[in-house]
Write a protein that holds these residues in place. Structure first.
Motif, PDB file in Angstrom:
ATOM      1  N   PHE A 154      23.635  55.670  76.311  1.00 59.36           N
ATOM      2  CA  PHE A 154      23.294  54.480  75.503  1.00 59.36           C
ATOM      3  C   PHE A 154      24.266  53.343  75.670  1.00 59.36           C
ATOM      4  O   PHE A 154      23.863  52.029  75.947  1.00 59.36           O
ATOM      5  CB  PHE A 154      23.146  55.064  74.291  1.00 59.36           C
ATOM      6  N   SER A 155      25.442  53.389  75.410  1.00 58.99           N
ATOM      7  CA  SER A 155      26.332  52.772  75.330  1.00 58.99           C
ATOM      8  C   SER A 155      26.687  51.979  76.589  1.00 58.99           C
ATOM      9  O   SER A 155      26.559  50.664  76.917  1.00 58.99           O
ATOM     10  CB  SER A 155      27.984  53.139  74.963  1.00 58.99           C
ATOM     11  N   SER A 156      26.745  52.719  78.091  1.00 57.49           N
ATOM     12  CA  SER A 156      26.867  52.073  79.164  1.00 57.49           C
ATOM     13  C   SER A 156      25.865  51.236  79.573  1.00 57.49           C
ATOM     14  O   SER A 156      25.952  50.047  80.144  1.00 57.49           O
ATOM     15  CB  SER A 156      27.224  53.235  80.269  1.00 57.49           C
ATOM     16  N   SER A 157      24.543  51.443  79.206  1.00 58.43           N
ATOM     17  CA  SER A 157      23.416  50.544  79.620  1.00 58.43           C
ATOM     18  C   SER A 157      23.280  49.374  78.920  1.00 58.43           C
ATOM     19  O   SER A 157      22.999  48.403  79.345  1.00 58.43           O
ATOM     20  CB  SER A 157      22.210  51.598  79.355  1.00 58.43           C
ATOM     21  N   LEU A 158      23.664  49.494  77.816  1.00 59.69           N
ATOM     22  CA  LEU A 158      23.789  48.200  76.837  1.00 59.69           C
ATOM     23  C   LEU A 158      25.032  47.345  77.513  1.00 59.69           C
ATOM     24  O   LEU A 158      24.729  45.914  77.610  1.00 59.69           O
ATOM     25  CB  LEU A 158      24.232  48.627  75.366  1.00 59.69           C
ATOM     26  N   ILE A 159      25.938  47.664  77.744  1.00 60.92           N
ATOM     27  CA  ILE A 159      27.120  46.808  78.197  1.00 60.92           C
ATOM     28  C   ILE A 159      26.931  46.455  79.699  1.00 60.92           C
ATOM     29  O   ILE A 159      26.755  45.009  79.669  1.00 60.92           O
ATOM     30  CB  ILE A 159      28.587  47.967  78.190  1.00 60.92           C
ATOM     31  N   VAL A 160      26.609  47.390  80.610  1.00 64.28           N
ATOM     32  CA  VAL A 160      26.067  46.914  81.664  1.00 64.28           C
ATOM     33  C   VAL A 160      24.751  46.072  81.802  1.00 64.28           C
ATOM     34  O   VAL A 160      24.607  44.959  82.398  1.00 64.28           O
ATOM     35  CB  VAL A 160      26.087  47.982  82.941  1.00 64.28           C
ATOM     36  N   GLY A 161      23.779  46.423  81.104  1.00 61.96           N
ATOM     37  CA  GLY A 161      22.605  45.513  81.015  1.00 61.96           C
ATOM     38  C   GLY A 161      22.701  44.299  80.605  1.00 61.96           C
ATOM     39  O   GLY A 161      21.820  43.475  81.040  1.00 61.96           O
ATOM     40  N   ALA A 162      23.572  44.144  79.646  1.00 62.89           N
ATOM     41  CA  ALA A 162      23.733  42.695  79.044  1.00 62.89           C
ATOM     42  C   ALA A 162      23.935  41.647  80.096  1.00 62.89           C
ATOM     43  O   ALA A 162      23.613  40.564  79.966  1.00 62.89           O
ATOM     44  CB  ALA A 162      24.876  42.745  77.942  1.00 62.89           C
ATOM     45  N   ASN A 163      24.793  41.886  81.071  1.00 65.50           N
ATOM     46  CA  ASN A 163      25.145  41.172  82.306  1.00 65.50           C
ATOM     47  C   ASN A 163      24.232  41.086  83.392  1.00 65.50           C
ATOM     48  O   ASN A 163      24.236  40.563  84.354  1.00 65.50           O
ATOM     49  CB  ASN A 163      26.403  41.325  82.728  1.00 65.50           C
ATOM     50  N   PRO A 196      16.754  44.181  83.808  1.00 67.71           N
ATOM     51  CA  PRO A 196      16.686  45.166  82.863  1.00 67.71           C
ATOM     52  C   PRO A 196      16.269  46.615  82.843  1.00 67.71           C
ATOM     53  O   PRO A 196      16.830  47.458  82.746  1.00 67.71           O
ATOM     54  CB  PRO A 196      16.451  44.596  81.578  1.00 67.71           C
ATOM     55  N   ILE A 197      14.996  46.633  83.371  1.00 67.44           N
ATOM     56  CA  ILE A 197      14.304  47.857  83.652  1.00 67.44           C
ATOM     57  C   ILE A 197      15.052  48.746  84.804  1.00 67.44           C
ATOM     58  O   ILE A 197      15.308  49.858  84.526  1.00 67.44           O
ATOM     59  CB  ILE A 197      12.589  47.596  83.894  1.00 67.44           C
ATOM     60  N   LEU A 235      15.923  50.387  76.495  1.00 66.15           N
ATOM     61  CA  LEU A 235      15.262  49.633  77.309  1.00 66.15           C
ATOM     62  C   LEU A 235      15.017  48.463  76.223  1.00 66.15           C
ATOM     63  O   LEU A 235      15.274  47.108  76.600  1.00 66.15           O
ATOM     64  CB  LEU A 235      13.982  49.871  77.874  1.00 66.15           C
ATOM     65  N   GLY A 236      14.588  48.628  75.155  1.00 62.98           N
ATOM     66  CA  GLY A 236      14.198  47.429  74.264  1.00 62.98           C
ATOM     67  C   GLY A 236      15.685  46.502  73.802  1.00 62.98           C
ATOM     68  O   GLY A 236      15.426  45.397  73.679  1.00 62.98           O
ATOM     69  N   LEU A 237      16.605  47.273  73.544  1.00 63.92           N
ATOM     70  CA  LEU A 237      17.687  46.454  73.166  1.00 63.92           C
ATOM     71  C   LEU A 237      18.426  46.011  74.404  1.00 63.92           C
ATOM     72  O   LEU A 237      18.799  44.788  74.323  1.00 63.92           O
ATOM     73  CB  LEU A 237      18.855  47.588  72.711  1.00 63.92           C
ATOM     74  N   THR A 238      18.297  46.529  75.580  1.00 64.15           N
ATOM     75  CA  THR A 238      18.834  45.935  76.728  1.00 64.15           C
ATOM     76  C   THR A 238      18.039  44.606  77.134  1.00 64.15           C
ATOM     77  O   THR A 238      18.705  43.541  77.474  1.00 64.15           O
ATOM     78  CB  THR A 238      18.859  46.743  77.987  1.00 64.15           C
ATOM     79  N   LEU A 239      16.896  44.612  76.891  1.00 64.33           N
ATOM     80  CA  LEU A 239      15.633  43.460  77.249  1.00 64.33           C
ATOM     81  C   LEU A 239      16.348  42.221  76.226  1.00 64.33           C
ATOM     82  O   LEU A 239      16.599  41.108  76.560  1.00 64.33           O
ATOM     83  CB  LEU A 239      14.569  43.904  76.918  1.00 64.33           C
ATOM     84  N   VAL A 240      16.740  42.479  74.842  1.00 65.13           N
ATOM     85  CA  VAL A 240      17.125  41.820  73.941  1.00 65.13           C
ATOM     86  C   VAL A 240      18.506  41.164  74.449  1.00 65.13           C
ATOM     87  O   VAL A 240      18.741  39.847  74.613  1.00 65.13           O
ATOM     88  CB  VAL A 240      17.046  42.342  72.569  1.00 65.13           C
TER      89      VAL A 240
END
Length: 258
Positions: A76-85, A105-106, A154-159
């Motif tokens: 969860f945490s690593s995907s959000l941090i990496v996915g934001a960029n 992001p997908i 996925l939803g949070l990373t898209l945002v």
């Protein structure tokens, strides 16, 4: 539905980016792919020493209690941090060729999800060898909970990936937010320790029911409560819809902002 058809047409690109992400994650490091297993193990050792020897939790086999929740949390945490960029990091792709931007992001979240599944190759044997409560029937619910968490992430990373294009500080802020978020999620402690008056707020956290469900299955050896599963799936559906809608709106200005 249009975006889903378009994403299906670009499925080979998604597959290629996932492969690139997994191969490139530890490229150049001496231990390479082994870091997939070393990272969660090192965190497990640190947290177990702190909460078993210093801040004693009084929980039987605390390492296992922690391990079954820590692996999903790391995803969860690593995907959000990496996915934001993920949009910023692929500026050459975004500015030079057309493809549905949702691909980025997908592919990032899916690569993180596959990484979590690799970690389960260590987690599940540990549960089988040292766990006191094993229920293979309960294990049948693992794919459902894991996929549900995937769509929450996925939803949070898209945002966050879309917002980061306009406000680069978001990626840095997320590092702090996820650290605080972990303490507000029952990863290191049982949900029973949360005061009743705060329980409603804790259940608004989408990772609370996910963590409870993983722990119910792998530590307590029981099927998660249907209410917990339903709660989690509703969060996942809502966040995925919000993610695609907000990303679809914000991506119109990516070219100008990048």
């Amino acid at each position: 539905m249009t975006i889903l058809k378009e994403l299906y047409q670009y499925r080979e690109m998604i597959r290629s980016l996932i492969h690139r992400d997994i191969r490139g994650r530890y490229k150049g490091s001496v231990l390479g792919f082994l870091w997939t297993f070393i990272n969660p193990l090192m965190q497990l050792i640190v947290y177990t020493i702190v909460f078993s020897s210093i801040m004693r939790m009084g929980i039987d086999k605390y390492y296992l209690f922690l391990f079954v929740a820590l692996i999903p949390w790391i995803f969860f945490s690593s995907s959000l941090i990496v996915g934001a960029n993920c949009i910023i990091d692929n500026v050459n792709l975004v500015t030079k060729i057309y493809f549905p931007r949702e691909v980025l992001p997908i592919s990032t979240v899916t690569a993180g999800f596959i990484n979590m599944l690799y970690s389960f190759l260590i987690l599940l044997p540990v549960v089988l060898l040292t766990g006191d409560h094993i229920s293979l029937i309960a294990w049948l619910f693992l794919p459902l909970i894991a996929i549900t968490e995937y769509f929450i992430v996925l939803g949070l990373t898209l945002v966050f990936s879309a917002i980061t294009v306009y406000l680069r500080d978001v990626a840095h802020i997320l590092g702090i937010v996820t650290m605080a978020w972990q303490f507000l999620t029952p990863v290191m402690y049982p949900i029973d320790l949360v005061p009743e008056k705060y329980m409603g707020l804790f259940m608004l956290n989408p990772m609370t029911p996910v963590t409870i469900a993983f722990r119910d299955i792998l530590y307590y050896g029981k099927i998660p409560e249907l209410m917990t599963i339903g709660h989690t799936m509703l969060f996942a559906v809502a966040l995925t819809i919000v993610g695609f809608v907000s990303f679809g709106y914000l991506k119109k200005g990516f070219a100008e902002e990048i």
